[in-house]
Scaffold this motif. Sequence first.
Motif, PDB file in Angstrom:
ATOM      1  N   UNK A 172      -0.043   2.855  -4.101  1.00  9.55           N
ATOM      2  CA  UNK A 172      -1.342   3.043  -3.454  1.00  9.55           C
ATOM      3  C   UNK A 172      -2.545   2.811  -4.364  1.00  9.55           C
ATOM      4  N   UNK A 199       0.790  -1.219   0.000  1.00  5.89           N
ATOM      5  CA  UNK A 199       0.000   0.000   0.000  1.00  5.89           C
ATOM      6  C   UNK A 199       0.824   1.271   0.000  1.00  5.89           C
ATOM      7  N   UNK A 200       1.885   1.318   0.819  1.00  5.13           N
ATOM      8  CA  UNK A 200       2.601   2.591   0.929  1.00  5.13           C
ATOM      9  C   UNK A 200       3.454   2.883  -0.300  1.00  5.13           C
ATOM     10  N   UNK A 201       3.745   1.849  -1.097  1.00  2.00           N
ATOM     11  CA  UNK A 201       4.551   2.092  -2.295  1.00  2.00           C
ATOM     12  C   UNK A 201       3.666   2.259  -3.524  1.00  2.00           C
TER      13      UNK A 201
END
Lengths: 374, 487
Positions: free
Chosen positions: B456, B452-454
Amino acid sequence: MVPLGGQQTGNAMGQFILKRIGTMLLTALCLTFVVFFLTNLFPNLEKLAKTQGNARMTDAEVLRWLDNNGFGDPMLLRYGQWLGVAPGWIIKDEESGEIIGRCIDFGMDPADAPRFCGLLQGDWGYSTVSDDEVTNIVWGRLLLTGKLMGWVLIVMVPSALIIGVLAGMREGSRMDRSLSTASIATTATPEYVSGVIFIVLLASSTAGISPWLAANGWFEGRTLFLGSARSAMDDITFWNFTLPVMTLALYGMGYIARMTRASMAEVMTAQYIRTARLKGVSFRNIVLKHALRNALIAPFTVIMLQIPWLLTGVVIVETLFNYNGFGWTLVQAASNNDIELLMAVSIVAVVVVLTTQMISDIGYVYLNPRIRIS
Amino acid sequence: MDPMSWTGTLGPILNPLIVASIAVFFLAFLTQAVMIFAGMRPGEVVITPDQNHGISIPRSPVDYTLMAMKYAILVFLACIVLFFIAGVFQSDLTDQGVVGAVGARFLPVWIALIITFTVSIRFKRVLGLYGKLFDSPIGMVGFFLVMFWVFTAIFAGLVATHGPIDVISQMRNEVPGAFIPNSNEGDFPAYLLGGDNLGRDVFSRMVHGAREVLQIAPAATLFAFMIGITLGLPAGYFGGKMDTVITFIANLVLAFPVILLFYLLVTPEIVLAGVPQYMSMVLFIFPIIFFVVLFNSRYHTQPTKRAILLAVVLVTGALCYFSLISDRGDSDSPLRFWPEVLDIFDIPGNLLIVFVSVVFVNSPTVFRIVRGIVLDIKTRDYVAAGQTRGEGPWYIMLWEILPNARGPLIVDFCLRIGYTTILLGTLGFFGLGVDPESANWGSTINEGRRLLTIYPHPPLAPALALMTLVLGLNLLADGLREESLKD
């Protein structure tokens, strides 16, 4: 909801509480039996035998393993053993003459072992996956979840009440409409959606507002908040705990706010409020001194009932944010077929649900003067 | 090739407008909040004695900020609509931009929505409660969102650019608007909302996910309602021992944490033991009981009509019931006695399990609502009149009480579809019961959250889709409640 009427004496209140506790115990008994039944179905036991013994056991070997480990007894009897009202099983090994039993710990003399060992004796069993006593695991995890829930309630309850009171004090006003729509929006956003959106917006190094703020040099570090709460298990900081708390609080908030609004709107149409207005009491004083206390009775029960509802949210949030609390344990126990741990988790969950239901019922009676002094 | 921009050729003109509208909105909101806090009020009606006792509403500064907020929202929406319209008329993807291209793909949905709204608003006075919905702005917004996803589900084949499980490995984790390298002639040349971690098209999966969700949620809610009504009516009407027992069972199910119940019902071992099959045997018999009692109580004075209707209900009911619970392919199924010739359709095992657990979780709540309404309505005079006329208890329950309980039930039905959608998403989120390949929104969110953080974008699209659908259902319910209270 509350079966009370006519002469209201202390005695009747006591009877009511006793009756509620009776129902609660019966419910707990039924529920735990259902969980016990479902977790001890044959396919589960077969899997347990294969993971504990040997993955390539034949059907006959599986049955023998189950018999040797006390799973051969009828379901109801084993439930009694687990509960601690039936004596634990004892099996003598034919070949070695060794006696093993449910209540006999490793290396213990069979003669010293207690006859009963179950939930009531405080023996919650052994987690086959984490290789530890279930009690050790559950209490530690509960403490972590307790911290999370504590913060959630601290954030959620006051803001929900304020939103509800502000919306309900002038029903139909612009403020009411916008706050009501906002609370509908929060109830329509489940945790796995809002959590994802929050992480993208606030905790991603490539998207959302973090890179923009970092480029302007407005904060230290790479992201505004941390997208994983793993470090919060040791040390809770604003940085690593805001997002899980916010995600959970937001979903529960809308419902409480709407209930408070309904309750407040109803109180504001009451005769005594009109009287106060006609007497010339200022609006601020009417809201704060006359309406507020009566309007907060109904939300109290809702808040209590919201706690079991947050339980599902806790499971989702703890999974999403990697916080190894109670909900995370539930997922792990259920997916790893860790029967005794799952039973313990279910017991705790069921007890939490039933206790909050009871507190909400009793609290409603105590708080509401119209029922208390009738 | 570079990925297409978000806004295409219109971007340089409309982007500043959008940014400006957002900025104006927030500034106005803040100013308004500050002014209200400082004690300023919006303008109120003033009677002006010097001008023939006319009425005037002077505008205060608060009113001007509110106006600014309103127009900012309108400008914002107008820009989005312009992007969509331009997207429909431009043919080149780079010109359209991602927003325009997505708008253009949804063309069948827009047409269907415009037709629905024009017809409904034109005839709203003769359409009863449904027509009244179009008097409430909130209800209309809700209806728009719901119908948007309903039409998307219907036209999913036309709207989607690729298949839900088509994999193009070069497109793994590509950003929105990325072009497919060496795409075949005739295929759609880009991934509009990017690719997920396996190289599938996020946009198409979202569109097909709507179909998956809307296939299950309303049907499951309908079943839950039939079960809740069949049990709630007699429990509320007769009371007594049966009421106590059913209420106790309903409370048992309600005291179960939902997520635990799902884990217990959907894990493979329990499915192997046949628990969901037995549950479906019990649960699916209620709709048949419901219809049999419904027609029997209505026509028991007209034996021929009753016989025909009951025969129709029983035959179709039995056919569907046994086809539903028996599975041709599954030889371990506990229900092998049903002949295969009569087994008209099969529901894939996974789907049946999800369906059963969602129905099971929802029906106790419906039961409680119905019981509560019946307890209230059965004290009314018309029920007493019916009893005096000698009407049977089932006739009174189903043909006197139930139609009068429809208002709250319809509202709850909308809310409950939303809740069911959330439950389905929860199941998907934990990977329970659904096919891992499936485009179900919950499982897509679950797959995407690991990176998710890379990257999104893969989970964001289904997350927003689910949110808008549930929000639409909630707003629709709110509008319906408001309008039905006006009677």
